[in-house]
Enzyme design. Sequence first.
Site, mmCIF file in Angstrom:
data_model
loop_
_atom_site.group_PDB
_atom_site.id
_atom_site.type_symbol
_atom_site.label_atom_id
_atom_site.label_comp_id
_atom_site.label_asym_id
_atom_site.label_seq_id
_atom_site.Cartn_x
_atom_site.Cartn_y
_atom_site.Cartn_z
ATOM 1 N N LYS A 114 27.764 -46.624 -22.027
ATOM 2 C CA LYS A 114 28.652 -47.780 -21.922
ATOM 3 C C LYS A 114 29.094 -47.891 -20.471
ATOM 4 C CE LYS A 114 32.950 -48.611 -21.846
ATOM 5 N NZ LYS A 114 32.982 -49.757 -20.935
ATOM 6 N N GLY A 172 35.611 -41.702 -14.584
ATOM 7 C CA GLY A 172 36.552 -42.811 -14.439
ATOM 8 C C GLY A 172 37.917 -42.280 -14.073
ATOM 9 N N GLU A 175 34.727 -36.439 -15.217
ATOM 10 C CA GLU A 175 34.799 -36.547 -13.747
ATOM 11 C C GLU A 175 35.862 -37.585 -13.481
ATOM 12 O OE1 GLU A 175 33.020 -35.192 -11.234
ATOM 13 O OE2 GLU A 175 31.179 -34.411 -12.104
ATOM 14 N N CYS A 228 35.769 -42.379 -5.411
ATOM 15 C CA CYS A 228 36.524 -41.273 -5.998
ATOM 16 C C CYS A 228 36.790 -40.164 -4.986
ATOM 17 C CB CYS A 228 35.782 -40.710 -7.197
ATOM 18 S SG CYS A 228 34.112 -40.182 -6.812
HETATM 19 P P1 NAD Z 1 38.586 -46.623 -15.710
HETATM 20 O O1 NAD Z 1 39.121 -45.315 -16.107
HETATM 21 O O2 NAD Z 1 39.462 -47.820 -15.831
HETATM 22 O O3 NAD Z 1 37.274 -46.972 -16.549
HETATM 23 C C1 NAD Z 1 36.168 -46.089 -16.555
HETATM 24 C C2 NAD Z 1 35.358 -46.319 -17.815
HETATM 25 O O4 NAD Z 1 36.129 -45.891 -18.941
HETATM 26 C C3 NAD Z 1 35.027 -47.795 -18.074
HETATM 27 O O5 NAD Z 1 33.724 -47.887 -18.583
HETATM 28 C C4 NAD Z 1 36.051 -48.183 -19.114
HETATM 29 O O6 NAD Z 1 35.643 -49.267 -19.919
HETATM 30 C C5 NAD Z 1 36.149 -46.908 -19.921
HETATM 31 N N1 NAD Z 1 37.369 -46.746 -20.710
HETATM 32 C C6 NAD Z 1 38.593 -47.240 -20.465
HETATM 33 N N2 NAD Z 1 39.450 -46.863 -21.448
HETATM 34 C C7 NAD Z 1 38.752 -46.114 -22.321
HETATM 35 C C8 NAD Z 1 39.065 -45.438 -23.533
HETATM 36 N N3 NAD Z 1 40.298 -45.469 -24.080
HETATM 37 N N4 NAD Z 1 38.096 -44.740 -24.149
HETATM 38 C C9 NAD Z 1 36.851 -44.684 -23.638
HETATM 39 N N5 NAD Z 1 36.478 -45.317 -22.503
HETATM 40 C C10 NAD Z 1 37.423 -46.022 -21.838
HETATM 41 O O7 NAD Z 1 38.062 -46.466 -14.206
HETATM 42 P P2 NAD Z 1 37.428 -47.550 -13.236
HETATM 43 O O8 NAD Z 1 38.507 -48.436 -12.708
HETATM 44 O O9 NAD Z 1 36.219 -48.165 -13.835
HETATM 45 O O10 NAD Z 1 36.910 -46.612 -12.059
HETATM 46 C C11 NAD Z 1 37.764 -46.112 -11.070
HETATM 47 C C12 NAD Z 1 38.211 -44.699 -11.374
HETATM 48 O O11 NAD Z 1 37.069 -43.854 -11.524
HETATM 49 C C13 NAD Z 1 39.015 -44.111 -10.227
HETATM 50 O O12 NAD Z 1 40.055 -43.332 -10.758
HETATM 51 C C14 NAD Z 1 38.009 -43.225 -9.501
HETATM 52 O O13 NAD Z 1 38.612 -42.190 -8.758
HETATM 53 C C15 NAD Z 1 37.189 -42.711 -10.669
HETATM 54 N N6 NAD Z 1 35.866 -42.238 -10.279
HETATM 55 C C16 NAD Z 1 35.614 -40.910 -10.331
HETATM 56 C C17 NAD Z 1 34.373 -40.441 -9.932
HETATM 57 C C18 NAD Z 1 34.064 -38.964 -9.972
HETATM 58 O O14 NAD Z 1 32.894 -38.602 -9.815
HETATM 59 N N7 NAD Z 1 35.028 -38.112 -10.197
HETATM 60 C C19 NAD Z 1 33.405 -41.343 -9.481
HETATM 61 C C20 NAD Z 1 33.706 -42.696 -9.455
HETATM 62 C C21 NAD Z 1 34.943 -43.143 -9.870
#
Ligand code: NAD
Length: 327
Positions: A186, A239, A261, A300
Amino acid sequence: MAGQQARQAGQTQRTIHVGGEWREAASRATREILDPADAKPFAVVAEGDERDADAAVAAARRAFDSGEWPHTPVAERAALLRRVADLLVRDRESLGLLESRDAGKTLEEGRVDIDCVADAFRYFADLVVGEGGGRVVDAGSPDIHSVVVHEPVGVCAMITPWNYPLLQASWKIAPALAAGNTFVIKPSEITPLTTAALVDLLVEAGAPAGVANIVTGPGHTVGARLAEHPDVDLISFTGGLASGTKVAQAAAVSVKKVALELGGKNPNVVFADACQTDEDFDTAVDQALNAAFIHSGQVCSAGGRLIVEESVRERFVAELVRRAGRI
Ligand code: NAD
């Protein structure tokens, strides 16, 4: 190729792929994807919900429990990954452009991402062939025979963030497939296009039906269902902390394997001895800028804090501010 044709024709793009077929969302709902450059819609995708997630998990479960993929020889699985890498190279320009438009990256960053994605597929192909299956370990006694056997986990659910859509997807998909797992991915609901394109390439490369599934849609419906689903063996999430916490809680109910992550805030440290020559000083300033501002700082691992040794602080900060003003 179905998704590719839809992309070219500019119709509703088929972004839900279940059991070897592209389909509409069960609800027939769609979502407009916005170009961050002008906030105007440039694509329409299927907006799945829990029913689509359930269908995809069922397809992945069938493909794992009674399909050929987990038993396919490692060399053949690696060959499929290499074919995907070749297809990524073939489609580098169109995929790089799509990633740029979807995620608001520069075109050059979009192209570099596609190169890294192709590298990831090759890397995991090499790695899994190198592992070579079972292996006897010296257990210290001739009467004891220890064997390490690498087995696939099963059905892997994958949830990815918006900022590096295809790169994040590849770091999950390539190792999972190399090891003989089936998956449901997803992508972020706001940047799903290249992940759907990648599933298209997996199909073109010969992934058996049900091995590679994608469901587009929101986190609180599709993502949450994947995290809690009892037929998912592993969930890999990248995320933010808030979403990751919910995923971990939902996954705990069925005690599935969880990989998270999450977000970070990373310091860059600059010491005076890294700025002794003008060239070194320039490099240090450039790298500090790059760390903080690449992809508009939405990374990130962005260097969001800078710690500079006192004796070079004034010069360093002045130059950093001057160059930052030109970005
Ligand atoms: P987000 O947490 O809003 O969303 C990430 C994913 O999770 C999306 O696909 C979203 O639809 C899904 N999601 C949201 N709520 C959910 C739930 N309750 N259950 C299951 N899935 C759910 O993050 P974003 O805005 O898309 O991305 C930015 C974030 O990601 C920042 O915090 C960034 O630091 C982090 N990030 C981390 C890495 C890493 O490798 N550690 C890499 C890239 C981004």
